[in-house]
Design a protein around this motif. Structure first.
Motif, PDB file in Angstrom:
ATOM      1  N   PHE A 148      27.675  18.594  21.951  1.00 47.81           N
ATOM      2  CA  PHE A 148      27.248  19.591  20.971  1.00 47.81           C
ATOM      3  C   PHE A 148      28.315  19.815  19.903  1.00 47.81           C
ATOM      4  O   PHE A 148      28.000  19.992  18.723  1.00 47.81           O
ATOM      5  N   GLU A 149      29.566  19.818  20.297  1.00 48.51           N
ATOM      6  CA  GLU A 149      30.641  20.079  19.346  1.00 48.51           C
ATOM      7  C   GLU A 149      30.707  19.025  18.256  1.00 48.51           C
ATOM      8  O   GLU A 149      31.344  19.232  17.223  1.00 48.51           O
TER       9      GLU A 149
ATOM     10  N   LEU B 279      24.880  28.839  16.230  1.00 48.01           N
ATOM     11  CA  LEU B 279      26.093  28.188  16.713  1.00 48.01           C
ATOM     12  C   LEU B 279      26.838  29.105  17.685  1.00 48.01           C
ATOM     13  O   LEU B 279      27.292  28.665  18.757  1.00 48.01           O
ATOM     14  N   ARG B 280      26.948  30.386  17.325  1.00 53.73           N
ATOM     15  CA  ARG B 280      27.617  31.333  18.212  1.00 53.73           C
ATOM     16  C   ARG B 280      26.847  31.499  19.520  1.00 53.73           C
ATOM     17  O   ARG B 280      27.428  31.488  20.611  1.00 53.73           O
TER      18      ARG B 280
ATOM     19  N   LEU C 258      18.462  27.227  23.464  1.00 49.55           N
ATOM     20  CA  LEU C 258      17.586  26.255  24.105  1.00 49.55           C
ATOM     21  C   LEU C 258      18.301  24.943  24.392  1.00 49.55           C
ATOM     22  O   LEU C 258      18.249  24.422  25.502  1.00 49.55           O
ATOM     23  N   GLY C 259      19.001  24.388  23.397  1.00 54.25           N
ATOM     24  CA  GLY C 259      19.659  23.099  23.607  1.00 54.25           C
ATOM     25  C   GLY C 259      20.754  23.182  24.640  1.00 54.25           C
ATOM     26  O   GLY C 259      21.050  22.208  25.336  1.00 54.25           O
ATOM     27  N   ALA C 260      21.380  24.345  24.766  1.00 51.57           N
ATOM     28  CA  ALA C 260      22.493  24.483  25.698  1.00 51.57           C
ATOM     29  C   ALA C 260      22.038  24.601  27.131  1.00 51.57           C
ATOM     30  O   ALA C 260      22.836  24.498  28.056  1.00 51.57           O
TER      31      ALA C 260
ATOM     32  N   GLN D 170      18.693  16.436  16.753  1.00 53.02           N
ATOM     33  CA  GLN D 170      19.850  15.857  17.423  1.00 53.02           C
ATOM     34  C   GLN D 170      20.555  16.840  18.352  1.00 53.02           C
ATOM     35  O   GLN D 170      21.047  16.454  19.416  1.00 53.02           O
ATOM     36  N   PHE D 171      20.587  18.140  17.965  1.00 54.83           N
ATOM     37  CA  PHE D 171      21.381  19.090  18.730  1.00 54.83           C
ATOM     38  C   PHE D 171      20.576  20.269  19.275  1.00 54.83           C
ATOM     39  O   PHE D 171      21.147  21.207  19.825  1.00 54.83           O
TER      40      PHE D 171
END
Length: 688
Positions: free
Chosen positions: A427-428, A598-599, A683-685, A516-517
């Motif tokens: 992710f970074e 992002l946060r 969601l992605g995390a 993508q992320f």
């Protein structure tokens, strides 16, 4: 005993005393509507803040709307040649509750400078007078408002209406001046001798002692946001460009007062043609002093016929519908209200005019507020709903994943922890793309704002002023202004085009980032600057009619032209700063969601890792975490329901057509309490 102003009355008491005044009732209803709408918005902001759902963009939008609802002024300007009864009309409509005349209306004397009555709680009760000599300095009224030391301040005793009226009579003061001084101040012209004041025995002429008067008193109507302008005659209007191209076009209502005994005189017609013809939707013509037409030796029908003929002639000469001409007697109306004589009030016909103001002027302002409110609510609701939907989707995915851990061994949890670390590192990688996007976005936004910024605006205005200054007899003024406003319109069109380009850039980048992320970024609709182009068109009409051939000699005067330039630049700056602010608000809305997601994503990774660590250390942690997430899922559903009630309540108040003066709605804030300290991964995390 002198009768005091009713400054300490509660609203219901004031309403009962003024119940006979349709305009007062309508203004009161508008104030109650604005107050209740502001309460709804305050409740909504508080709830969003308590539930951590209020981002900076929504906060700025709702705070700006609430501030405008609380501070918006209703400006009504009274315009006429000298001795038409403007001040008496103001007394009759707004200040009859004082029990006597407040604005000076003595026979043979008249208001000599523009008088502005309003209420600002941050300023002391009193009157501020601007010396007439400030005209020689070239500074506009807007600039001088920010310089309190140039004003002469006089305290006012609001408990004594007689002393108050005596103090206010200073607006009639004059002083003798030489012809050279009168010419420099704008009150004498060799080219327009018929407009010049009469000379005194010593060859000098009397000029107003003051340029402008500000009267700040906590009268109930003024506290409700009403601002009343009493504007003196043709010479004063023509000498102050700010009144013509600033005050009159921005006033919500303009009342043009004529004398029933004189009809439309030459000077009346000049004021109308030079200064008021562009105010089609807000113009009201009052044919005052109809009591002067009464003939005790003739039947009443004869007087009625005379009034009808005068109204028809006025409507024809001014080229307006006859329904916009109101024959009244302000003197009879004021006397009737002070004495409590309903028959005389009916004969004065003032209530008919007040009803027209109440039914036409105030609803227009209300519709503007309604539109602004509905647009703001729609924007915030879409953002909040999108955020809550994303939260529920994240909750659902994480619940499925954690339920799948039931019965799994420690090795399985360790594998999941390794996956979280790998996903975090993956992710970074988006940071580099986001930085590149920010760089391009920032450059495009800077170019857009520079195109509608103060430097570009000043350059165009100064170029136009040079053209006017150099043109013979200023005959090219109209052409120069037309070209100026064409270029200004092109600046706004170019800003909109660049806004669409930025939106397309963000849409393409967001699609890639979402794919993508796992972001859920949505490009915001680019700003629509149509209303600012409409404002430009209005300013152009006001200035174009002011730049006729008859004004050429005035434009030849350097002091007048410089003051004119300052006023034009001031008006245009308001338009372009408004457009720039709208672009910046849109930009924060478009780009701010990246920072939020992002946060949230980083917090999500951390909490997901912490949860797995706890689960690996103690099996009971899994069930506890599942219980917490299930409880929070139910709470999110409750938040959605309560928010729907808050938005619906605000919309219901915004679109409500009738408000009683005594009606006050209770708070709709649901007793939900603050949002618990449970943060949900994005969601992605959450993908395990």
């Amino acid at each position: 005993m002198p009768r005091p102003f009713h400054t300490g009355l509660v609203m219901s008491e004031f309403a009962s005393e003024s119940a006979h005044t349709p305009f007062v009732r309508s203004l009161d209803a508008l104030g109650i509507w604005r107050l209740n709408l502001e309460v709804r918005l305050r409740d909504l902001v508080r709830f969003l803040r308590e539930q951590s759902l209020l981002d900076e963009t929504a906060k700025d939008l709702l705070d700006s709307l609430r501030q405008r609802l609380a501070e918006e002024k209703m400006v009504v300007a009274f315009v006429a040649e000298f001795s038409r009864g403007k001040s008496e009309l103001i007394n009759a409509i707004f200040f009859s509750d004082a029990g006597r005349r407040i604005m000076p209306a003595s026979p043979g004397r008249t208001t000599m400078c523009p008088v502005e009555l309003g209420w600002d709680p941050d300023e002391p009760v009193g009157m501020a007078l601007l010396p007439i000599e400030t005209r020689l300095e070239g500074a506009s009224l807007a600039e001088l408002r920010a310089q309190p030391r140039v004003w002469i301040h006089t305290p006012l005793d609001i408990k004594d209406s007689e002393a108050f009226a005596k103090a206010v009579s200073a607006v009639m003061d004059t002083r003798p001046a030489t012809l050279a001084e009168a010419m420099a101040l704008g009150f004498w012209s060799e080219d327009h001798p018929r407009d010049n004041p009469q000379r005194n025995a010593d060859g000098r002429v009397d000029v107003p002692l003051w340029r402008h008067a500000l009267i700040n008193v906590p009268h109930p109507l003024l506290k409700r946001g009403l601002v009343v302008f009493d504007t003196p005659g043709l010479n004063a209007i023509g000498a102050e460009p700010e009144l013509t191209v600033g005050l009159l076009p921005s006033a919500h209502g303009v009342v043009f007062v004529l004398g029933a005994d004189t009809g439309v005189t030459r000077s009346d017609l000049e004021i109308w043609q030079d200064h008021l013809t562009s105010q089609a939707l807000t113009r009201y013509v009052v044919l005052n002093k109809i009591d002067a037409l009464f003939d005790p030796l003739s039947p009443p029908e004869h007087t009625e016929a005379q009034i009808a003929v005068q109204c028809a002639q006025v409507a024809k000469m001014l080229e307006i519908p006859s329904a916009r001409v109101f024959p009244i007697s302000a003197r009879q109306a004021l006397s009737a209200r002070i004495d409590g004589n309903p028959r005389l009030l009916t004969e004065s016909r003032l209530p008919i005019f007040e009803e027209a103001l109440a039914q036409q002027l105030l609803p227009q302002r209300r519709q503007i507020f309604e539109q602004l409110t509905l647009e703001a609510l729609g924007h915030v609701e879409r953002q909040t709903t999108h955020h809550l939907d994303d939260m529920r989707r994240q909750l659902s995915d994480q619940l499925v994943e954690l339920r799948g851990l039931r019965g799994k061994n420690v090795h399985k949890v360790t594998v999941m922890l390794d996956r979280v670390s790998a996903e975090t590192a993956e992710f970074e990688r988006c940071i580099a793309q986001l930085q590149a996007l920010r760089g391009v976005h920032s450059r495009m936004l800077k170019e857009l704002l520079a195109g509608i910024g103060g430097d570009a605006l000043r350059r165009l205005v100064d170029g136009t002023m040079r053209t006017i200054r150099e043109s013979l007899l200023k005959l090219g003024a109209r052409k120069a202004f037309k070209e100026l406003f064409t270029e200004l319109g092109l600046l706004l069109e170019e800003a909109e085009r660049e806004g669409r380009e930025i939106r397309d850039l963000l849409a393409s980048a967001y699609t890639q980032l979402n794919t993508q992320f796992g972001f859920s970024l949505v490009p915001a609709t680019p700003p629509d600057l149509t209303r600012y182009r409409d404002d430009l068109s209005l300013i152009e009409r006001n200035y174009t009619q002011y730049l006729g051939v008859t004004q050429g000699l005035r434009l030849s005067q350097p002091r007048f032209l410089e003051q004119f330039r300052r006023m034009l630049l001031s008006r245009l700056r308001v338009v372009f700063e408004g457009a720039g602010n709208e672009v910046e608000v849109w930009n924060r809305s478009a780009s701010g969601q990246i920072d939020v997601q992002l946060r949230d994503r980083r917090r999500g990774f951390k909490r997901r890792r912490d949860a797995l660590e706890r689960i690996r250390g103690a099996a009971g942690e899994l069930e506890q975490r599942l219980s917490e997430l299930e409880a929070y899922d139910r709470r999110v559903l409750d938040m959605e329901s309560r928010l729907a009630e808050l938005f619906a309540g605000a919309r219901r108040v915004a679109t409500q057509r009738d408000f009683s003066v005594h009606e006050e709605l209770p708070s709709l804030v649901p007793p939900l309490g603050p949002r618990p300290d449970i943060e949900i991964p994005t969601l992605g995390a959450m993908a395990l």
